[in-house]
Design a protein around this motif. Sequence first.
Motif, PDB file in Angstrom:
ATOM      1  N   ASN A 144       0.783  -1.230  -0.132  1.00  0.00           N
ATOM      2  CA  ASN A 144      -0.042  -0.077  -0.115  1.00  0.00           C
ATOM      3  C   ASN A 144       0.936   1.027   0.028  1.00  0.00           C
ATOM      4  N   PHE A 177      -4.227  -2.243  -4.435  1.00  0.00           N
ATOM      5  CA  PHE A 177      -4.768  -1.231  -3.496  1.00  0.00           C
ATOM      6  C   PHE A 177      -5.105  -0.064  -4.363  1.00  0.00           C
ATOM      7  N   GLY A 212      -4.153   3.753  -0.464  1.00  0.00           N
ATOM      8  CA  GLY A 212      -3.790   2.399   0.111  1.00  0.00           C
ATOM      9  C   GLY A 212      -4.812   2.155   1.072  1.00  0.00           C
ATOM     10  N   ALA A 239      -9.002  -1.726   3.607  1.00  0.00           N
ATOM     11  CA  ALA A 239      -7.696  -2.172   4.086  1.00  0.00           C
ATOM     12  C   ALA A 239      -7.459  -2.205   5.320  1.00  0.00           C
TER      13      ALA A 239
END
Length: 418
Positions: free
Chosen positions: A268, A309, A313, A330
């Motif tokens: 990320n 990603f 991120g 995430a």
Amino acid sequence: MKLLRFFIRYFPPGIILEYKEGGSIKTKSIDLLDLTLDTDPDELLVEIQQSEPLITESRTEQVRELIHRLQQKQAHNGSFSLHQEVHVHLLPLTNVAFNKSGSKFITGSYDRRCRVWDTTSGQQLLSLEGHTNIVAAVAFNNPYGDKIATGSFDRTCKLWCAQTGSCLHSLRGHSAEIRCLAFNPQSTLVATGSMDASVKLWDVKKGKEVATLKGHSAEILSLCFNSVGSQLVTGSSDQTVVIWDVASESLVHMLVGHTGEISNAQFNWDCSLIVSGSLDKTCKVWEAVSGRCVATLVAHTEEVLDVCFDSTGQLIATASADGTARVFNAATCECMATLEGHKGEILKICFSPQGNTILTASSDKTARLWDVQTGDCLQILTGHTLEIFSCAFNYEGDTIITGSADNTCRIWRCKDEA
């Protein structure tokens, strides 16, 4: 410390400060990863001033204007229409890639050639010839865009001048086919992954081998530098992911847990997490520092063929042979949306730079655009006559390229919503 000037980074949103400290000129970044159209610029400005002493009262209007410009870039671009169809090669394509601005793109092919194309006119600019087998991987050294790397089943990587097409270096050393490659962000190194189970690092300027990274027991299928170039992550058919330290040329962590070959692995933006997709039908999220598996995402019923990603991120997208794609948070690893509609396996997935749209490419001969939050299909891009194996946005998010086994690329341009 004395602030000299600002630079703006649209994706992910941020402001770069160039300043003088002692006798040296340095830079630091203010990352604005949570910036949206609804963010109050004045409140954000106060937060920036409180945390960054270089932003004095005399600089507030400049920073407010930069925040406004960043917010303007967050807006959705609208729908896309076909701009050009480019008949690129006599044999099937293997890969396509934009330069940063999207003014050019490169194609690799089974015909052993690479070609560079003008995105606006669809005209060929360069033909890069010299490989003696399939060209499996291509890349511009973005953001600079003045060099191209090509990796081939002839076991070599070649570095080319993106302006003239002249071959700068032929990088030899792998004992088997090259499957993947990537430039580091500084464009000082190019990494190549091979069926010989090794990764090699090469000095871009000198064209010399810097290091051979050994640790995998089978072919390398994917590799990716982190955003600062300090680490490299590789995925292999040996079912493992490895994190490498670039400076020391050493193995940091071997990430074990998948039970099928790795289709892709990426860092990320802030280099804290890695996502990996596997033919075992799962994705895994890992802490980059500790190598610990944070979560296993088990939403798909068939092989996971691609993962990525978004530019900040904060989101993960997965593509599967089950014909669906998924969007995950995430941080929490919760599924936010399921993208359903393709009639075949999804081979490639990517976010728009703004992060509000996802692009998928499928064996059903179509590409689709999806709303990230709702999972609704926004648009179906049709016209290819065979599977679409590659797709990409340019840096601005207003141009898309799709590459197909029908030996063509299609260039799609954004239509203004007005």
